[in-house]
Design a protein around this motif. Structure first.
Motif, PDB file in Angstrom:
ATOM      1  N   ALA A   1      -9.126   1.285-137.731  1.00  0.00           N
ATOM      2  CA  ALA A   1      -7.698   1.600-137.813  1.00  0.00           C
ATOM      3  C   ALA A   1      -6.820   0.359-137.708  1.00  0.00           C
ATOM      4  O   ALA A   1      -5.625   0.406-138.028  1.00  0.00           O
ATOM      5  CB  ALA A   1      -7.327   2.576-136.702  1.00  0.00           C
ATOM      6  N   GLY A   2      -7.399  -0.756-137.250  1.00  0.00           N
ATOM      7  CA  GLY A   2      -6.625  -1.979-137.082  1.00  0.00           C
ATOM      8  C   GLY A   2      -5.689  -1.933-135.897  1.00  0.00           C
ATOM      9  O   GLY A   2      -4.624  -2.571-135.901  1.00  0.00           O
ATOM     10  N   ILE A   3      -6.078  -1.181-134.870  1.00  0.00           N
ATOM     11  CA  ILE A   3      -5.256  -1.067-133.663  1.00  0.00           C
ATOM     12  C   ILE A   3      -6.162  -1.222-132.438  1.00  0.00           C
ATOM     13  O   ILE A   3      -7.383  -1.315-132.565  1.00  0.00           O
ATOM     14  CB  ILE A   3      -4.507   0.280-133.602  1.00  0.00           C
ATOM     15  CG1 ILE A   3      -5.494   1.457-133.685  1.00  0.00           C
ATOM     16  CG2 ILE A   3      -3.485   0.366-134.730  1.00  0.00           C
ATOM     17  CD1 ILE A   3      -4.834   2.827-133.620  1.00  0.00           C
ATOM     18  N   SER A   4      -5.564  -1.220-131.258  1.00  0.00           N
ATOM     19  CA  SER A   4      -6.343  -1.370-130.027  1.00  0.00           C
ATOM     20  C   SER A   4      -6.977  -0.037-129.620  1.00  0.00           C
ATOM     21  O   SER A   4      -6.557   1.044-130.073  1.00  0.00           O
ATOM     22  CB  SER A   4      -5.450  -1.865-128.897  1.00  0.00           C
ATOM     23  OG  SER A   4      -4.510  -0.862-128.529  1.00  0.00           O
ATOM     24  N   GLU A   5      -7.982  -0.114-128.740  1.00  0.00           N
ATOM     25  CA  GLU A   5      -8.619   1.092-128.234  1.00  0.00           C
ATOM     26  C   GLU A   5      -7.608   1.949-127.469  1.00  0.00           C
ATOM     27  O   GLU A   5      -7.638   3.186-127.548  1.00  0.00           O
ATOM     28  CB  GLU A   5      -9.798   0.736-127.333  1.00  0.00           C
ATOM     29  CG  GLU A   5     -10.954   0.071-128.072  1.00  0.00           C
ATOM     30  CD  GLU A   5     -12.147  -0.194-127.173  1.00  0.00           C
ATOM     31  OE1 GLU A   5     -12.137   0.274-126.015  1.00  0.00           O
ATOM     32  OE2 GLU A   5     -13.102  -0.871-127.627  1.00  0.00           O
ATOM     33  N   GLU A   6      -6.725   1.292-126.742  1.00  0.00           N
ATOM     34  CA  GLU A   6      -5.705   2.019-125.983  1.00  0.00           C
ATOM     35  C   GLU A   6      -4.795   2.816-126.915  1.00  0.00           C
ATOM     36  O   GLU A   6      -4.410   3.952-126.604  1.00  0.00           O
ATOM     37  CB  GLU A   6      -4.860   1.050-125.144  1.00  0.00           C
ATOM     38  CG  GLU A   6      -5.596   0.420-123.968  1.00  0.00           C
ATOM     39  CD  GLU A   6      -6.623  -0.631-124.395  1.00  0.00           C
ATOM     40  OE1 GLU A   6      -6.513  -1.157-125.529  1.00  0.00           O
ATOM     41  OE2 GLU A   6      -7.539  -0.909-123.598  1.00  0.00           O
TER      42      GLU A   6
ATOM     43  N   LYS B   1      -4.204   6.869-127.118  1.00  0.00           N
ATOM     44  CA  LYS B   1      -2.847   7.420-127.053  1.00  0.00           C
ATOM     45  C   LYS B   1      -2.579   8.353-128.231  1.00  0.00           C
ATOM     46  O   LYS B   1      -2.019   9.448-128.069  1.00  0.00           O
ATOM     47  CB  LYS B   1      -1.819   6.284-127.043  1.00  0.00           C
ATOM     48  CG  LYS B   1      -0.379   6.757-126.890  1.00  0.00           C
ATOM     49  CD  LYS B   1       0.587   5.583-126.816  1.00  0.00           C
ATOM     50  CE  LYS B   1       2.019   6.071-126.661  1.00  0.00           C
ATOM     51  NZ  LYS B   1       2.978   4.927-126.575  1.00  0.00           N
ATOM     52  N   ILE B   2      -2.989   7.944-129.427  1.00  0.00           N
ATOM     53  CA  ILE B   2      -2.783   8.762-130.620  1.00  0.00           C
ATOM     54  C   ILE B   2      -3.598  10.046-130.526  1.00  0.00           C
ATOM     55  O   ILE B   2      -3.103  11.141-130.793  1.00  0.00           O
ATOM     56  CB  ILE B   2      -3.157   7.970-131.895  1.00  0.00           C
ATOM     57  CG1 ILE B   2      -2.164   6.848-132.136  1.00  0.00           C
ATOM     58  CG2 ILE B   2      -3.213   8.904-133.108  1.00  0.00           C
ATOM     59  CD1 ILE B   2      -2.571   5.883-133.243  1.00  0.00           C
ATOM     60  N   HIS B   3      -4.864   9.894-130.146  1.00  0.00           N
ATOM     61  CA  HIS B   3      -5.766  11.051-130.121  1.00  0.00           C
ATOM     62  C   HIS B   3      -5.339  12.093-129.093  1.00  0.00           C
ATOM     63  O   HIS B   3      -5.544  13.302-129.298  1.00  0.00           O
ATOM     64  CB  HIS B   3      -7.200  10.577-129.817  1.00  0.00           C
ATOM     65  CG  HIS B   3      -8.236  11.654-129.942  1.00  0.00           C
ATOM     66  ND1 HIS B   3      -8.782  12.290-128.849  1.00  0.00           N
ATOM     67  CD2 HIS B   3      -8.817  12.214-131.036  1.00  0.00           C
ATOM     68  CE1 HIS B   3      -9.665  13.184-129.260  1.00  0.00           C
ATOM     69  NE2 HIS B   3      -9.709  13.158-130.583  1.00  0.00           N
TER      70      HIS B   3
ATOM     71  N   ASP C   1      -4.292  12.532-136.608  1.00  0.00           N
ATOM     72  CA  ASP C   1      -3.420  11.521-137.208  1.00  0.00           C
ATOM     73  C   ASP C   1      -4.205  10.660-138.204  1.00  0.00           C
ATOM     74  O   ASP C   1      -5.309  10.193-137.912  1.00  0.00           O
ATOM     75  CB  ASP C   1      -2.844  10.634-136.100  1.00  0.00           C
ATOM     76  CG  ASP C   1      -1.672   9.781-136.572  1.00  0.00           C
ATOM     77  OD1 ASP C   1      -1.842   9.028-137.554  1.00  0.00           O
ATOM     78  OD2 ASP C   1      -0.609   9.853-135.949  1.00  0.00           O
ATOM     79  N   GLU C   2      -3.641  10.452-139.388  1.00  0.00           N
ATOM     80  CA  GLU C   2      -4.318   9.685-140.438  1.00  0.00           C
ATOM     81  C   GLU C   2      -4.675   8.278-139.992  1.00  0.00           C
ATOM     82  O   GLU C   2      -5.619   7.672-140.512  1.00  0.00           O
ATOM     83  CB  GLU C   2      -3.445   9.622-141.695  1.00  0.00           C
ATOM     84  CG  GLU C   2      -3.335  10.943-142.438  1.00  0.00           C
ATOM     85  CD  GLU C   2      -2.564  10.810-143.739  1.00  0.00           C
ATOM     86  OE1 GLU C   2      -2.304   9.661-144.160  1.00  0.00           O
ATOM     87  OE2 GLU C   2      -2.221  11.855-144.330  1.00  0.00           O
ATOM     88  N   LYS C   3      -3.930   7.732-139.047  1.00  0.00           N
ATOM     89  CA  LYS C   3      -4.183   6.363-138.593  1.00  0.00           C
ATOM     90  C   LYS C   3      -5.594   6.202-138.031  1.00  0.00           C
ATOM     91  O   LYS C   3      -6.161   5.103-138.086  1.00  0.00           O
ATOM     92  CB  LYS C   3      -3.167   5.963-137.508  1.00  0.00           C
ATOM     93  CG  LYS C   3      -1.742   5.816-138.003  1.00  0.00           C
ATOM     94  CD  LYS C   3      -0.825   5.463-136.848  1.00  0.00           C
ATOM     95  CE  LYS C   3       0.631   5.377-137.289  1.00  0.00           C
ATOM     96  NZ  LYS C   3       1.529   5.115-136.135  1.00  0.00           N
ATOM     97  N   ILE C   4      -6.148   7.286-137.471  1.00  0.00           N
ATOM     98  CA  ILE C   4      -7.468   7.151-136.851  1.00  0.00           C
ATOM     99  C   ILE C   4      -8.549   7.956-137.583  1.00  0.00           C
ATOM    100  O   ILE C   4      -9.611   8.231-137.029  1.00  0.00           O
ATOM    101  CB  ILE C   4      -7.435   7.517-135.351  1.00  0.00           C
ATOM    102  CG1 ILE C   4      -6.861   8.912-135.121  1.00  0.00           C
ATOM    103  CG2 ILE C   4      -6.641   6.473-134.575  1.00  0.00           C
ATOM    104  CD1 ILE C   4      -6.941   9.355-133.641  1.00  0.00           C
ATOM    105  N   HIS C   5      -8.271   8.336-138.837  1.00  0.00           N
ATOM    106  CA  HIS C   5      -9.343   8.909-139.656  1.00  0.00           C
ATOM    107  C   HIS C   5     -10.445   7.856-139.782  1.00  0.00           C
ATOM    108  O   HIS C   5     -10.166   6.688-140.075  1.00  0.00           O
ATOM    109  CB  HIS C   5      -8.833   9.273-141.051  1.00  0.00           C
ATOM    110  CG  HIS C   5      -7.964  10.492-141.059  1.00  0.00           C
ATOM    111  ND1 HIS C   5      -7.520  11.082-142.230  1.00  0.00           N
ATOM    112  CD2 HIS C   5      -7.446  11.239-140.044  1.00  0.00           C
ATOM    113  CE1 HIS C   5      -6.776  12.132-141.934  1.00  0.00           C
ATOM    114  NE2 HIS C   5      -6.713  12.246-140.622  1.00  0.00           N
TER     115      HIS C   5
END
Length: 242
Positions: free
Chosen positions: A112-117, A121-123, A146-150
């Protein structure tokens, strides 16, 4: 009954086909139909199984004929009532994310190109509609990730995924109710048993309910797990408005 068909499925089942799209609106129609049919207490119906776009009714043809059941079901579906419109039941499922409990959390974050935190938070920031149960008893197919973490499934499925594992498979997220093989990316684990054959109601949730994942520490996870094993833990449930 626009866009709804009722057809035979084998020699002892009837299938109600709704619009062939995956959406909360269609799911609500399925839940409403199931509730109305259940309320009629039609003799001969053995079971009802909701899916993304249909409702399968298993019946005993020695008790009720297909023709008679068709007429009863058709009249009920024509009502097009909504099941407690605007109401939803939300189960709070505690999850410890990452580490040995969620070995793929880092890979999900990297994809996703983001941090685990941020992934956590998103999930854990929304209520997920349970579209259907299947694959394993109590396995939840949840909508709204959320599509960000597909994240794509693993190229080679694991031979054993522990019961309670929370994972992502493509555009879906869900909970493994028992030890089993599987190819979803594991991001955490819940101590809650979504399936327990020794419980009066073995499967904890129903299609049409919602799940909200609540992040907890490892210490809290172990505390809840001990309570679950002792039979003293009660899952928090909220009933609110859509």
């Amino acid at each position: 009954m626009q866009n709804i068909k009722i057809v035979p499925e084998g020699d002892a089942s009837l299938l109600i086909q709704f619009e062939q799209v995956i959406s909360p609106e269609v799911n609500q129609k399925i839940a409403a139909a199931a509730k109305l049919i259940r309320a009629q207490q039609i003799s001969g119906i053995i079971d009802m199984i909701p899916t993304y776009c249909s409702l399968l009714i298993n019946y005993n043809p020695l008790v009720i004929s297909y023709e008679a059941l068709f007429k009863r079901v058709e009249s009920i579906v024509r009502m097009e009532s909504r099941s407690e419109a605007g109401k939803k039941k939300v189960w709070e499922i505690p999850v410890v994310y990452g580490g040995t409990y969620g070995p793929d959390l880092g890979a999900i974050a990297e994809h996703a190109g983001i941090s685990e935190e941020e992934v956590i938070k998103i999930h854990s920031s929304k209520d997920y509609l349970i579209y259907m149960l299947g694959f394993l008893p109590g396995f939840t197919y949840l909508g709204g990730l959320d599509e960000k973490i597909h994240t794509p499934r693993l190229a080679s499925p694991r031979v054993r995924i522990p019961a309670g594992s929370v994972g992502i498979g493509g555009s879906q997220t869900g909970i493994y109710p028992m030890d089993s093989p599987g190819g979803w990316r594991l991001m955490g684990m819940t101590p809650v048993k979504t399936y327990d054959p020794d419980r009066e109601t073995p499967i904890l949730v129903e299609a049409g309910d919602y799940i909200r994942f609540v992040p907890v520490t490892e210490e809290k996870y172990l505390e809840i797990k001990a309570a679950v094993e002792a039979g003293t833990y009660e899952v928090t449930v909220h009933e609110g408005e859509d």
